[in-house]
Design a protein around this motif. Structure first.
Motif, PDB file in Angstrom:
ATOM      1  N   SER A 188       0.825  -1.205   0.000  1.00  9.90           N
ATOM      2  CA  SER A 188       0.000   0.000   0.000  1.00  9.90           C
ATOM      3  C   SER A 188       0.862   1.259   0.000  1.00  9.90           C
ATOM      4  CB  SER A 188      -0.926   0.021   1.224  1.00  9.90           C
ATOM      5  OG  SER A 188      -1.557   1.286   1.349  1.00  9.90           O
ATOM      6  N   GLU A 189       0.839   1.992  -1.095  1.00 13.89           N
ATOM      7  CA  GLU A 189       1.559   3.263  -1.144  1.00 13.89           C
ATOM      8  C   GLU A 189       0.960   4.268  -0.164  1.00 13.89           C
ATOM      9  OE1 GLU A 189       3.452   4.437  -5.229  1.00 13.89           O
ATOM     10  OE2 GLU A 189       1.425   3.712  -5.645  1.00 13.89           O
ATOM     11  N   GLU A 190      -0.347   4.208   0.031  1.00 13.76           N
ATOM     12  CA  GLU A 190      -1.013   5.160   0.922  1.00 13.76           C
ATOM     13  C   GLU A 190      -0.554   4.963   2.362  1.00 13.76           C
ATOM     14  OE1 GLU A 190      -3.350   8.494   1.513  1.00 13.76           O
ATOM     15  OE2 GLU A 190      -2.780   7.521  -0.376  1.00 13.76           O
ATOM     16  N   GLN A 191      -0.449   3.712   2.789  1.00 13.39           N
ATOM     17  CA  GLN A 191       0.053   3.443   4.141  1.00 13.39           C
ATOM     18  C   GLN A 191       1.468   3.996   4.307  1.00 13.39           C
ATOM     19  OE1 GLN A 191      -1.002   1.870   6.978  1.00 13.39           O
ATOM     20  NE2 GLN A 191      -2.974   1.021   6.395  1.00 13.39           N
ATOM     21  N   LEU A 192       2.301   3.812   3.306  1.00 11.77           N
ATOM     22  CA  LEU A 192       3.693   4.249   3.399  1.00 11.77           C
ATOM     23  C   LEU A 192       3.827   5.766   3.489  1.00 11.77           C
ATOM     24  CD1 LEU A 192       5.387   1.758   0.912  1.00 11.77           C
ATOM     25  CD2 LEU A 192       5.530   1.748   3.407  1.00 11.77           C
ATOM     26  N   LYS A 193       2.810   6.497   3.044  1.00 13.16           N
ATOM     27  CA  LYS A 193       2.842   7.957   3.164  1.00 13.16           C
ATOM     28  C   LYS A 193       2.879   8.394   4.623  1.00 13.16           C
ATOM     29  CE  LYS A 193       0.360   9.060  -1.136  1.00 13.16           C
ATOM     30  NZ  LYS A 193      -0.901   9.639  -1.696  1.00 13.16           N
ATOM     31  N   TYR A 194       2.371   7.549   5.506  1.00 12.98           N
ATOM     32  CA  TYR A 194       2.316   7.875   6.932  1.00 12.98           C
ATOM     33  C   TYR A 194       3.399   7.149   7.730  1.00 12.98           C
ATOM     34  CZ  TYR A 194      -2.190   9.781   5.582  1.00 12.98           C
ATOM     35  OH  TYR A 194      -3.174  10.511   4.968  1.00 12.98           O
ATOM     36  N   ALA A 195       4.356   6.560   7.036  1.00  9.36           N
ATOM     37  CA  ALA A 195       5.399   5.793   7.707  1.00  9.36           C
ATOM     38  C   ALA A 195       6.309   6.694   8.529  1.00  9.36           C
ATOM     39  CB  ALA A 195       6.219   5.016   6.679  1.00  9.36           C
ATOM     40  N   ILE A 196       6.750   6.153   9.658  1.00  9.51           N
ATOM     41  CA  ILE A 196       7.630   6.874  10.585  1.00  9.51           C
ATOM     42  C   ILE A 196       9.046   6.831  10.040  1.00  9.51           C
ATOM     43  CG2 ILE A 196       8.400   7.014  12.977  1.00  9.51           C
ATOM     44  CD1 ILE A 196       5.919   5.085  13.551  1.00  9.51           C
ATOM     45  N   GLN A 197       9.616   7.982   9.780  1.00 11.11           N
ATOM     46  CA  GLN A 197      10.936   8.042   9.160  1.00 11.11           C
ATOM     47  C   GLN A 197      12.050   7.844  10.197  1.00 11.11           C
ATOM     48  OE1 GLN A 197      11.180   8.206   5.725  1.00 11.11           O
ATOM     49  NE2 GLN A 197       8.959   8.012   5.954  1.00 11.11           N
ATOM     50  N   HIS A 198      13.102   7.145   9.764  1.00  9.34           N
ATOM     51  CA  HIS A 198      14.262   6.893  10.628  1.00  9.34           C
ATOM     52  C   HIS A 198      15.445   6.600   9.722  1.00  9.34           C
ATOM     53  CE1 HIS A 198      16.954   4.837  13.462  1.00  9.34           C
ATOM     54  NE2 HIS A 198      16.258   5.417  14.432  1.00  9.34           N
ATOM     55  N   PRO A 199      16.641   7.090  10.072  1.00  8.08           N
ATOM     56  CA  PRO A 199      17.784   6.901   9.167  1.00  8.08           C
ATOM     57  C   PRO A 199      18.158   5.446   8.898  1.00  8.08           C
ATOM     58  CG  PRO A 199      18.465   7.853  11.291  1.00  8.08           C
ATOM     59  CD  PRO A 199      16.982   7.947  11.227  1.00  8.08           C
ATOM     60  N   ILE A 229      15.906   3.012   8.539  1.00  8.98           N
ATOM     61  CA  ILE A 229      14.789   2.329   7.879  1.00  8.98           C
ATOM     62  C   ILE A 229      14.707   2.762   6.419  1.00  8.98           C
ATOM     63  CG2 ILE A 229      12.315   1.886   7.880  1.00  8.98           C
ATOM     64  CD1 ILE A 229      12.264   2.647  10.836  1.00  8.98           C
ATOM     65  N   ARG A 230      14.604   1.770   5.539  1.00 13.85           N
ATOM     66  CA  ARG A 230      14.424   2.027   4.111  1.00 13.85           C
ATOM     67  C   ARG A 230      13.057   1.463   3.709  1.00 13.85           C
ATOM     68  NH1 ARG A 230      16.903  -1.010  -0.347  1.00 13.85           N
ATOM     69  NH2 ARG A 230      17.971  -2.175   1.288  1.00 13.85           N
ATOM     70  N   TYR A 231      12.118   2.365   3.428  1.00 12.08           N
ATOM     71  CA  TYR A 231      10.770   1.956   3.040  1.00 12.08           C
ATOM     72  C   TYR A 231      10.703   1.684   1.544  1.00 12.08           C
ATOM     73  CZ  TYR A 231       9.171   3.420   7.655  1.00 12.08           C
ATOM     74  OH  TYR A 231       8.989   3.537   9.019  1.00 12.08           O
ATOM     75  N   MET A 232       9.934   0.643   1.198  1.00  8.30           N
ATOM     76  CA  MET A 232       9.787   0.266  -0.202  1.00  8.30           C
ATOM     77  C   MET A 232       8.352  -0.141  -0.497  1.00  8.30           C
ATOM     78  SD  MET A 232      13.088  -2.108  -1.003  1.00  8.30           S
ATOM     79  CE  MET A 232      14.764  -1.523  -0.834  1.00  8.30           C
ATOM     80  N   HIS A 233       7.833   0.374  -1.591  1.00  6.65           N
ATOM     81  CA  HIS A 233       6.536  -0.075  -2.088  1.00  6.65           C
ATOM     82  C   HIS A 233       6.766  -1.342  -2.904  1.00  6.65           C
ATOM     83  CE1 HIS A 233       3.150   0.270  -5.181  1.00  6.65           C
ATOM     84  NE2 HIS A 233       2.629  -0.198  -4.068  1.00  6.65           N
ATOM     85  N   THR A 234       6.084  -2.422  -2.536  1.00  6.69           N
ATOM     86  CA  THR A 234       6.301  -3.711  -3.199  1.00  6.69           C
ATOM     87  C   THR A 234       4.964  -4.268  -3.695  1.00  6.69           C
ATOM     88  OG1 THR A 234       6.214  -4.741  -1.006  1.00  6.69           O
ATOM     89  CG2 THR A 234       8.403  -4.317  -1.957  1.00  6.69           C
ATOM     90  N   PRO A 235       4.526  -3.842  -4.874  1.00  3.52           N
ATOM     91  CA  PRO A 235       3.262  -4.358  -5.417  1.00  3.52           C
ATOM     92  C   PRO A 235       3.341  -5.866  -5.643  1.00  3.52           C
ATOM     93  CG  PRO A 235       4.500  -3.152  -7.088  1.00  3.52           C
ATOM     94  CD  PRO A 235       5.206  -2.909  -5.792  1.00  3.52           C
ATOM     95  N   THR A 236       2.186  -6.499  -5.680  1.00  2.00           N
ATOM     96  CA  THR A 236       2.149  -7.956  -5.817  1.00  2.00           C
ATOM     97  C   THR A 236       2.668  -8.427  -7.169  1.00  2.00           C
ATOM     98  OG1 THR A 236      -0.161  -7.781  -6.535  1.00  2.00           O
ATOM     99  CG2 THR A 236       0.231  -8.193  -4.199  1.00  2.00           C
ATOM    100  N   SER A 237       2.842  -7.495  -8.106  1.00  2.00           N
ATOM    101  CA  SER A 237       3.343  -7.868  -9.432  1.00  2.00           C
ATOM    102  C   SER A 237       4.831  -8.203  -9.427  1.00  2.00           C
ATOM    103  CB  SER A 237       3.094  -6.729 -10.428  1.00  2.00           C
ATOM    104  OG  SER A 237       3.700  -5.521  -9.978  1.00  2.00           O
ATOM    105  N   LEU A 238       5.543  -7.852  -8.347  1.00  2.20           N
ATOM    106  CA  LEU A 238       6.980  -8.139  -8.284  1.00  2.20           C
ATOM    107  C   LEU A 238       7.208  -9.640  -8.162  1.00  2.20           C
ATOM    108  CD1 LEU A 238       8.306  -5.352  -5.861  1.00  2.20           C
ATOM    109  CD2 LEU A 238       8.511  -5.438  -8.350  1.00  2.20           C
ATOM    110  N   SER A 239       8.212 -10.126  -8.860  1.00  3.87           N
ATOM    111  CA  SER A 239       8.554 -11.552  -8.789  1.00  3.87           C
ATOM    112  C   SER A 239       9.374 -11.818  -7.524  1.00  3.87           C
ATOM    113  CB  SER A 239       9.366 -11.966 -10.013  1.00  3.87           C
ATOM    114  OG  SER A 239      10.658 -11.364  -9.971  1.00  3.87           O
ATOM    115  N   GLU A 240       9.526 -13.093  -7.182  1.00  5.15           N
ATOM    116  CA  GLU A 240      10.323 -13.465  -6.017  1.00  5.15           C
ATOM    117  C   GLU A 240      11.772 -13.024  -6.191  1.00  5.15           C
ATOM    118  OE1 GLU A 240      11.561 -17.694  -4.225  1.00  5.15           O
ATOM    119  OE2 GLU A 240       9.426 -17.239  -3.939  1.00  5.15           O
TER     120      GLU A 240
END
Length: 260
Positions: free
Chosen positions: A64-75, A77-88
């Motif tokens: 969810s990109e929308e959830q990540l908009k509210y993510a707590i930032q920290h040096p 932590i690396r946040y990533m949007h990972t849609p279900t279309s990504l392969s293993e």
């Protein structure tokens, strides 16, 4: 599932409980190395923030990109949007930098029941460090407040069942039926999760926000059904003891921890 949680992203940040710090300390004590942790289904990053106190780098992913908009930032932590279309293989590249056998701890807080479990577990087994890697999944279900409030909440949960996602059955069962193909490390095992409690201090306004953030409430609303009409809110408020009253209560929680 991303669309469901997009709709409640902002309220989710305010309403949900904070996981105890000692959980992260106990999990970190199980891993010999503390280079990399992966928090899957991170949402607003609450668990990722807890991990950042123990690991040099935390990769936190969500569909969810929308959830990540509210993510707590920290040096760390690396946040990533990972849609279900990504392969293993693409996920291995994103999380482990292309390296299997590289993640010390994998956590999933209040989310693994939404996953494609065979697919997720396959990826986890590729990424976990061998030996030494640990995977931990947890969730919570019931609020335990007092003899007046608890029956009202339980009745509300029962009324919500027709609007719950089928995978919510794992949460209702306290993860006792959740597949978990990992070796036990003494903190729960498949079929026998570790039972825990999460304390929370909040006013009734906070309780109402929490109730409105429930996925079943969102799903019902999409179908034209209001699970929290004024009379239900008033019943909750009376059982709580007043709108401005601040109480400390507990969530029933459960955890499964394992290794390869």
């Amino acid at each position: 599932m991303a669309g469901l949680f997009d709709k409640q992203a902002e309220i989710y940040v305010e309403a949900r409980p904070t996981y105890p710090k000692e959980w992260y300390s106990k999990l970190a004590a199980l891993t010999p190395q503390h280079s990399l942790a992966w928090d899957a289904g991170t949402g607003n990053g609450q668990a990722a923030l807890g991990l950042s106190e123990h690991y040099q780098q935390v990769v936190a992913t969500d569909i969810s990109e929308e959830q990540l908009k509210y993510a707590i930032q920290h040096p760390r932590i690396r946040y990533m949007h990972t849609p279900t279309s990504l392969s293993e293989d693409e996920m291995v590249n994103l999380i482990g930098g292309g390296h299997e056998n590289s993640v010390d701890l994998i956590t999933v807080a209040e989310a693994v029941h939404w996953f494609d479990l065979p697919q997720f577990y396959s990826l986890a087994k590729r990424l976990l460090r061998k030996p030494g890697g640990i995977i931990a999944v947890w969730a919570y279900n019931r609020m335990l407040v007092n003899p007046e409030f608890d029956p009202v909440f339980d009745r509300f949960r029962e009324n919500c069942i027709p609007f719950t996602h089928p995978n919510s059955k794992y949460v209702r069962a306290g993860y006792k039926t959740l597949p978990f193909p990992f070796e036990s490390v003494g903190m729960g095992r498949e079929g026998e999760p570790l039972t825990l409690e999460i304390p929370k201090e909040v006013s009734f306004q906070g309780v109402e926000r929490m109730l409105r953030s429930y996925s079943a409430v969102i799903r019902a609303k999409d179908q034209g059904v209001d699970m929290l009409p004024e009379e239900v809110i008033k019943e909750f408020e009376r059982a709580w003891g007043g709108r401005d009253l601040v109480r400390t209560f507990k969530y029933e929680a459960f955890m499964l921890v394992g290794k390869l």
